[in-house]
Design a protein around this motif. Sequence first.
Motif, PDB file in Angstrom:
ATOM      1  N   TYR A 102       0.710  -1.125   0.101  1.00  0.00           N
ATOM      2  CA  TYR A 102       0.425  -0.052   0.118  1.00  0.00           C
ATOM      3  C   TYR A 102       0.969   1.646  -0.206  1.00  0.00           C
ATOM      4  CZ  TYR A 102      -4.110  -2.931   1.177  1.00  0.00           C
ATOM      5  OH  TYR A 102      -5.155  -3.710   0.896  1.00  0.00           O
ATOM      6  N   TYR A 103       0.194   2.350  -0.385  1.00  0.00           N
ATOM      7  CA  TYR A 103       1.135   3.332  -1.328  1.00  0.00           C
ATOM      8  C   TYR A 103       0.404   4.670  -1.242  1.00  0.00           C
ATOM      9  CZ  TYR A 103       4.609   0.633  -3.100  1.00  0.00           C
ATOM     10  OH  TYR A 103       5.962  -0.620  -3.710  1.00  0.00           O
ATOM     11  N   CYS A 104       1.314   5.957  -0.034  1.00  0.00           N
ATOM     12  CA  CYS A 104       0.377   6.973  -0.280  1.00  0.00           C
ATOM     13  C   CYS A 104       1.302   8.301  -1.447  1.00  0.00           C
ATOM     14  CB  CYS A 104       0.405   7.769   1.507  1.00  0.00           C
ATOM     15  SG  CYS A 104       2.106   7.772   2.077  1.00  0.00           S
ATOM     16  N   PHE A 105       0.839   8.675  -1.729  1.00  0.00           N
ATOM     17  CA  PHE A 105       0.728   9.346  -3.061  1.00  0.00           C
ATOM     18  C   PHE A 105       0.610  10.961  -2.653  1.00  0.00           C
ATOM     19  CE2 PHE A 105      -1.691   9.184  -6.672  1.00  0.00           C
ATOM     20  CZ  PHE A 105      -1.814   7.900  -6.664  1.00  0.00           C
ATOM     21  N   VAL A 106       1.170  12.312  -3.250  1.00  0.00           N
ATOM     22  CA  VAL A 106       1.012  13.452  -3.082  1.00  0.00           C
ATOM     23  C   VAL A 106       1.714  13.806  -4.928  1.00  0.00           C
ATOM     24  CG1 VAL A 106       0.895  16.199  -2.757  1.00  0.00           C
ATOM     25  CG2 VAL A 106       1.247  13.926  -0.971  1.00  0.00           C
ATOM     26  N   ARG A 107       0.022  13.818  -5.133  1.00  0.00           N
ATOM     27  CA  ARG A 107       1.085  14.570  -6.961  1.00  0.00           C
ATOM     28  C   ARG A 107      -0.160  15.405  -7.717  1.00  0.00           C
ATOM     29  NH1 ARG A 107       0.853   9.806 -11.636  1.00  0.00           N
ATOM     30  NH2 ARG A 107       2.744   9.434 -10.228  1.00  0.00           N
ATOM     31  N   SER A 108       0.883  16.551  -7.625  1.00  0.00           N
ATOM     32  CA  SER A 108      -0.002  17.553  -7.939  1.00  0.00           C
ATOM     33  C   SER A 108       0.425  18.254  -9.254  1.00  0.00           C
ATOM     34  CB  SER A 108      -0.439  18.852  -6.819  1.00  0.00           C
ATOM     35  OG  SER A 108       0.821  19.115  -6.554  1.00  0.00           O
ATOM     36  N   ARG A 109       0.391  19.822 -10.331  1.00  0.00           N
ATOM     37  CA  ARG A 109       1.367  20.580 -10.648  1.00  0.00           C
ATOM     38  C   ARG A 109       2.554  20.740  -9.886  1.00  0.00           C
ATOM     39  NH1 ARG A 109      -2.000  25.680 -11.941  1.00  0.00           N
ATOM     40  NH2 ARG A 109      -2.601  25.312  -9.770  1.00  0.00           N
ATOM     41  N   THR A 110       2.641  20.842  -8.928  1.00  0.00           N
ATOM     42  CA  THR A 110       4.023  20.875  -7.851  1.00  0.00           C
ATOM     43  C   THR A 110       4.552  20.327  -7.701  1.00  0.00           C
ATOM     44  OG1 THR A 110       2.965  21.950  -6.042  1.00  0.00           O
ATOM     45  CG2 THR A 110       3.668  23.184  -8.621  1.00  0.00           C
ATOM     46  N   LEU A 111       3.603  18.924  -7.370  1.00  0.00           N
ATOM     47  CA  LEU A 111       4.538  18.778  -5.907  1.00  0.00           C
ATOM     48  C   LEU A 111       4.057  16.666  -6.700  1.00  0.00           C
ATOM     49  CD1 LEU A 111       3.649  18.703  -2.490  1.00  0.00           C
ATOM     50  CD2 LEU A 111       5.697  18.481  -4.072  1.00  0.00           C
ATOM     51  N   ASP A 112       5.326  15.258  -6.920  1.00  0.00           N
ATOM     52  CA  ASP A 112       5.164  13.845  -6.704  1.00  0.00           C
ATOM     53  C   ASP A 112       6.161  13.365  -6.080  1.00  0.00           C
ATOM     54  OD1 ASP A 112       5.402  12.704 -10.172  1.00  0.00           O
ATOM     55  OD2 ASP A 112       4.656  11.931  -8.218  1.00  0.00           O
ATOM     56  N   SER A 113       5.354  12.696  -4.805  1.00  0.00           N
ATOM     57  CA  SER A 113       5.879  12.974  -3.715  1.00  0.00           C
ATOM     58  C   SER A 113       5.160  11.120  -3.478  1.00  0.00           C
ATOM     59  CB  SER A 113       6.389  13.036  -2.553  1.00  0.00           C
ATOM     60  OG  SER A 113       7.026  13.051  -1.790  1.00  0.00           O
TER      61      SER A 113
END
Length: 115
Positions: free
Chosen positions: A93-104
Amino acid sequence: VQLVQSGAEVRKPGTSVKLSCKASGYPFPRHYVHWARQGPGQGLKWLGRIDPEDGGTQIPQQFQGRVEISADASTATAYVEVRSLSSEDTAVYYCFVRSRTLDSWGQGTQVTVSS
């Protein structure tokens, strides 16, 4: 930016598991936190996301009622809970943040469901 997930879990069928994802290095309330999982030999499957600012969630229909996503803005931590576990829930299982400025992405948490 860092997402640190909780450790591996082993559960019996029919029980629940709750995983955490501690965020740092960016303004937590301003970016959706997503959860996904990858079972053995399978592709990545999206479990849903939460807006930490207002707690609003979006959960795919196939997981509604069984997956709950929450967040605590005071500790910059997101959670996913999966109920009524079966062997099919065995996955990383993964959490992630993805937006125009973040990809983590978090490092992943192994969940094993076994009797």
